[in-house]
Design a protein around this motif. Structure first.
Motif, PDB file in Angstrom:
ATOM      1  N   PRO A 177       0.828  -1.217   0.000  1.00 48.58           N
ATOM      2  CA  PRO A 177       0.000   0.000   0.000  1.00 48.58           C
ATOM      3  C   PRO A 177       0.855   1.257   0.000  1.00 48.58           C
ATOM      4  O   PRO A 177       1.921   1.305   0.627  1.00 48.58           O
ATOM      5  CB  PRO A 177      -0.822  -0.133   1.280  1.00 48.58           C
ATOM      6  N   TRP A 178       0.362   2.278  -0.681  1.00 51.51           N
ATOM      7  CA  TRP A 178       1.023   3.586  -0.733  1.00 51.51           C
ATOM      8  C   TRP A 178       0.366   4.497   0.295  1.00 51.51           C
ATOM      9  O   TRP A 178      -0.837   4.731   0.269  1.00 51.51           O
ATOM     10  CB  TRP A 178       0.903   4.182  -2.130  1.00 51.51           C
ATOM     11  N   ILE A 179       1.141   4.959   1.230  1.00 49.43           N
ATOM     12  CA  ILE A 179       0.649   5.884   2.251  1.00 49.43           C
ATOM     13  C   ILE A 179       1.012   7.297   1.802  1.00 49.43           C
ATOM     14  O   ILE A 179       2.178   7.715   1.872  1.00 49.43           O
ATOM     15  CB  ILE A 179       1.264   5.579   3.637  1.00 49.43           C
ATOM     16  N   ALA A 180       0.021   8.025   1.324  1.00 50.73           N
ATOM     17  CA  ALA A 180       0.280   9.337   0.726  1.00 50.73           C
ATOM     18  C   ALA A 180       0.887  10.308   1.728  1.00 50.73           C
ATOM     19  O   ALA A 180       1.794  11.079   1.390  1.00 50.73           O
ATOM     20  CB  ALA A 180      -1.014   9.906   0.149  1.00 50.73           C
ATOM     21  N   ALA A 181       0.396  10.284   2.976  1.00 51.71           N
ATOM     22  CA  ALA A 181       0.900  11.240   3.972  1.00 51.71           C
ATOM     23  C   ALA A 181       2.386  11.020   4.249  1.00 51.71           C
ATOM     24  O   ALA A 181       3.131  11.970   4.481  1.00 51.71           O
ATOM     25  CB  ALA A 181       0.095  11.098   5.267  1.00 51.71           C
ATOM     26  N   ALA A 182       2.801   9.746   4.226  1.00 50.61           N
ATOM     27  CA  ALA A 182       4.214   9.438   4.469  1.00 50.61           C
ATOM     28  C   ALA A 182       5.025   9.461   3.187  1.00 50.61           C
ATOM     29  O   ALA A 182       6.266   9.529   3.226  1.00 50.61           O
ATOM     30  CB  ALA A 182       4.337   8.067   5.134  1.00 50.61           C
ATOM     31  N   GLY A 183       4.328   9.387   2.049  1.00 51.10           N
ATOM     32  CA  GLY A 183       5.009   9.400   0.757  1.00 51.10           C
ATOM     33  C   GLY A 183       5.841   8.159   0.517  1.00 51.10           C
ATOM     34  O   GLY A 183       6.922   8.243  -0.081  1.00 51.10           O
ATOM     35  N   GLU A 184       5.335   6.994   0.963  1.00 47.75           N
ATOM     36  CA  GLU A 184       6.131   5.776   0.781  1.00 47.75           C
ATOM     37  C   GLU A 184       5.234   4.542   0.694  1.00 47.75           C
ATOM     38  O   GLU A 184       4.079   4.543   1.118  1.00 47.75           O
ATOM     39  CB  GLU A 184       7.126   5.606   1.929  1.00 47.75           C
ATOM     40  N   LEU A 185       5.826   3.501   0.111  1.00 50.67           N
ATOM     41  CA  LEU A 185       5.193   2.197   0.082  1.00 50.67           C
ATOM     42  C   LEU A 185       5.492   1.472   1.386  1.00 50.67           C
ATOM     43  O   LEU A 185       6.612   1.554   1.903  1.00 50.67           O
ATOM     44  CB  LEU A 185       5.729   1.365  -1.094  1.00 50.67           C
ATOM     45  N   LYS A 186       4.510   0.755   1.912  1.00 47.15           N
ATOM     46  CA  LYS A 186       4.705   0.047   3.169  1.00 47.15           C
ATOM     47  C   LYS A 186       4.815  -1.458   2.907  1.00 47.15           C
ATOM     48  O   LYS A 186       3.984  -2.056   2.226  1.00 47.15           O
ATOM     49  CB  LYS A 186       3.539   0.315   4.119  1.00 47.15           C
ATOM     50  N   THR A 187       5.842  -2.063   3.465  1.00 47.96           N
ATOM     51  CA  THR A 187       6.112  -3.489   3.246  1.00 47.96           C
ATOM     52  C   THR A 187       5.542  -4.383   4.338  1.00 47.96           C
ATOM     53  O   THR A 187       5.505  -5.601   4.180  1.00 47.96           O
ATOM     54  CB  THR A 187       7.626  -3.740   3.165  1.00 47.96           C
ATOM     55  N   LYS A 188       5.113  -3.798   5.449  1.00 47.37           N
ATOM     56  CA  LYS A 188       4.697  -4.618   6.594  1.00 47.37           C
ATOM     57  C   LYS A 188       3.536  -5.571   6.272  1.00 47.37           C
ATOM     58  O   LYS A 188       3.569  -6.728   6.699  1.00 47.37           O
ATOM     59  CB  LYS A 188       4.332  -3.717   7.771  1.00 47.37           C
ATOM     60  N   PRO A 189       2.480  -5.137   5.530  1.00 50.60           N
ATOM     61  CA  PRO A 189       1.414  -6.095   5.209  1.00 50.60           C
ATOM     62  C   PRO A 189       1.935  -7.326   4.470  1.00 50.60           C
ATOM     63  O   PRO A 189       1.481  -8.444   4.729  1.00 50.60           O
ATOM     64  CB  PRO A 189       0.452  -5.277   4.341  1.00 50.60           C
ATOM     65  N   THR A 190       2.873  -7.125   3.556  1.00 49.60           N
ATOM     66  CA  THR A 190       3.437  -8.263   2.835  1.00 49.60           C
ATOM     67  C   THR A 190       4.243  -9.153   3.772  1.00 49.60           C
ATOM     68  O   THR A 190       4.167 -10.387   3.696  1.00 49.60           O
ATOM     69  CB  THR A 190       4.324  -7.775   1.673  1.00 49.60           C
TER      70      THR A 190
END
Length: 547
Positions: A177-190
């Motif tokens: 998922p792309w977190i717009a506020a942080a401006g990054e992709l998050k790897t934790k769900p994967t």
């Protein structure tokens, strides 16, 4: 013996496992390998045939008469390999088989359990056709962690354990998922999804990560480290303009090479991707655009007409135009003038369906297309609605209708020109049905031949007078009305080999008006568009020049 590739999904559903499987199958074919693709679905329905399109989307039908998941359509469209009954199975089918064996006494009085009896049934299914192809690609429906999918995950774990080392690999498709506020992709769900998979005993060999943005090297390294896969086997799956770019996109990401490396196949044959390059070029660089109205009853869910939508795209590829499809609910002009809703379209398509809701709107759409000389393609129920319209407004049968609608109402309201099929020939075997039969799997299903009149438009389009197409229906045009309708400008240009069942109707005195009882969309492919859709879109192109 075949090598096996198991494709699983995590984090959320609808990430595109079916498309990934189909694209990978196409890439392996491009390297000279033979493939077979299969779908294992966790739901308890025996098959999707009795499920609402709103629940499950389109029901895809195979030549041998199986009602299957729509992903088998993706498999066929991308590989050209005709799906079979043994390419799709659900939990319902597996449990049904196990219980039938138990009632026969096959288990010799043993206590029937998920392990080993259900998992063994799944493994037996996987082993069908083991010596027929180089690669078997098996997609597991649902998402890792779903309770109903556990027997399938356990079965593929056991299956890989039973096979010689190096004959099975696992591909896990997840979301970054792309977190717009942080401006990054998050790897934790994967990471959590892979942890769930490893808890079952399955370690993925390749990660395919859906993402809205390119995956930076830092995130790839993190995924490789915490999911225990090599960095080059972290494959990005970014959004594409067209699904037919998927083979090229996955090849650019190295998915096919990663698969061959996981199997230790070296040196790997070079791929021939010219077919897909040509498809992508035509999709992305059209010479024009046509507007097609699909008048149906399941328009809120486009997956209900998935194969039709794709077949129209294929017709556009063949004619080098973009087909802009607009979905119109047939109910909105059941009793009104369809003109405000259908003006400006270059073609009208009425697809199949069941039940009376929306049918008067479809009949009005057929009349609008006939009177305004707009190209019309009626499929299954769409053909029946065109016949009813012609019976009412050309042949003078004012109360023409279908037994299906009278059956629903419980009283005779119509003169039925469409009747419930009670018998037909399946090869040399006579099939009989009644209205009280179970709904599931009791229609006229699968491939049947038709004979076309030599001088007909249908024969000209197909380039032959003998065809085979897939069916899924239990109501049929009554051949007794043929003479009356043909006196008023309707021609039945395609019939069953015994001459009893109308398969194709057309109106010769019209630029392009054809109805078919079968489902041509099920056999269309981007590199081999179905002749009817090729011709229909060509007629729409010609219509666009008149508007």
């Amino acid at each position: 013996m075949a090598r096996y590739i198991f494709i699983t999904g995590g984090v959320v559903s609808s990430l595109g496992k079916g498309l990934t499987s189909a694209a990978l199958g196409a890439l392996l074919q491009a390297r000279g390998y033979s493939v077979r693709l299969r779908k294992l679905d966790p739901y308890l329905n025996v098959d999707p045939g009795t499920m609402s399109p709103f629940e499950h989307g389109e029901v895809f039908v195979t030549d041998d008469g199986a009602e299957t998941d729509l992903d088998l359509g993706h498999y066929e469209r991308f590989t050209g390999v005709a799906a079979r009954r043994t390419d799709s199975v659900s939990s319902g089918r597996i449990y049904s088989n196990v219980l039938e064996k138990e009632r026969r006494g096959d288990y010799l009085g043993k206590t029937i359990q998920v392990i080993p009896h259900v998992t063994n049934e799944i493994k037996d299914f996987l082993a069908i056709g083991d010596d027929e192809v180089d690669f078997q690609l098996c997609e597991i429906g649902g998402t890792v962690g779903d309770i109903e999918g556990l027997p399938f995950f356990e079965a593929i774990r056991q299956f890989a354990q039973d096979r010689p080392a190096g004959e099975c690999i696992f591909i896990h498709l997840t979301l970054l998922p792309w977190i717009a506020a942080a401006g990054e992709l998050k790897t934790k769900p994967t990471q959590h999804s892979v942890k769930e998979l490893r808890a079952i005993g399955i370690a993925p060999d390749i990660l395919v990560c859906r993402a809205e943005h390119p995956i930076p090297a830092k995130e790839r390294a993190k995924l490789a480290l915490f999911c225990n896969v090599r960095p080059e086997r972290v494959i990005a799956a970014l959004d594409l303009k067209s699904i037919y770019e998927a083979p090229l996109a996955y090849h650019a990401e190295g998915l096919d090479q990663a698969v061959l490396d996981a199997f230790r196949i070296s040196p790997a044959p070079r791929p021939d991707l010219r077919k897909w390059q040509e498809v992508a070029e035509r999709v992305n660089n059209p010479d024009g655009e046509v507007r097609i109205a699909i008048v149906g009853k399941y328009t809120q869910l486009e997956d209900a007409y998935k194969s039709i939508n794709e077949a129209l795209t294929h017709g556009g590829i063949a004619n080098r135009v973009r087909v802009r499809v607009e979905w119109i609910d047939a109910e909105i002009f059941e009793r009104g003038d369809p003109s405000p809703h259908l003006e400006g379209f270059h073609g009208i398509l009425v697809p199949g369906g069941f039940g009376e809701r929306g049918t008067e709107g479809k009949i009005n759409a057929a009349r609008f297309a006939r009177e305004r000389k707009i190209p019309y393609l009626g499929i299954c129920l769409g053909m029946q609605m065109a016949v009813i319209e012609a019976a009412r407004n050309l042949a003078g049968v004012r109360d023409a209708g279908s037994e299906e609608f009278d059956h629903e109402a419980g009283a005779r309201r119509f003169t039925p020109v469409i009747y419930h099929m009670k018998e037909w020939l399946e090869g040399d075997r006579k099939v009989t049905r009644s209205e009280t039969d179970d709904k599931g799997g009791t229609m006229r299903l699968g491939a049947y031949e038709a004979v076309l009149a030599e001088d007909s438009r249908a024969a000209q389009i197909y380039g032959t007078t003998r065809i085979s197409e897939r069916h899924r229906h239990r109501y049929e045009v009554d051949i007794a009305f043929r003479e009356k309708l043909e006196k008023h400008g309707v021609r039945f240009s395609g019939l069953s080999p015994d001459g009893k069942l109308p398969e194709i109707m057309e109106i010769p005195d019209h630029p392009w008006f054809i109805g078919v009882q079968f489902h041509p969309e099920l056999k269309s492919k981007p590199f081999d568009p179905h002749p009817l859709f090729r011709s229909f879109v060509k007629a729409a192109v010609e219509q666009s020049r008149l508007v």
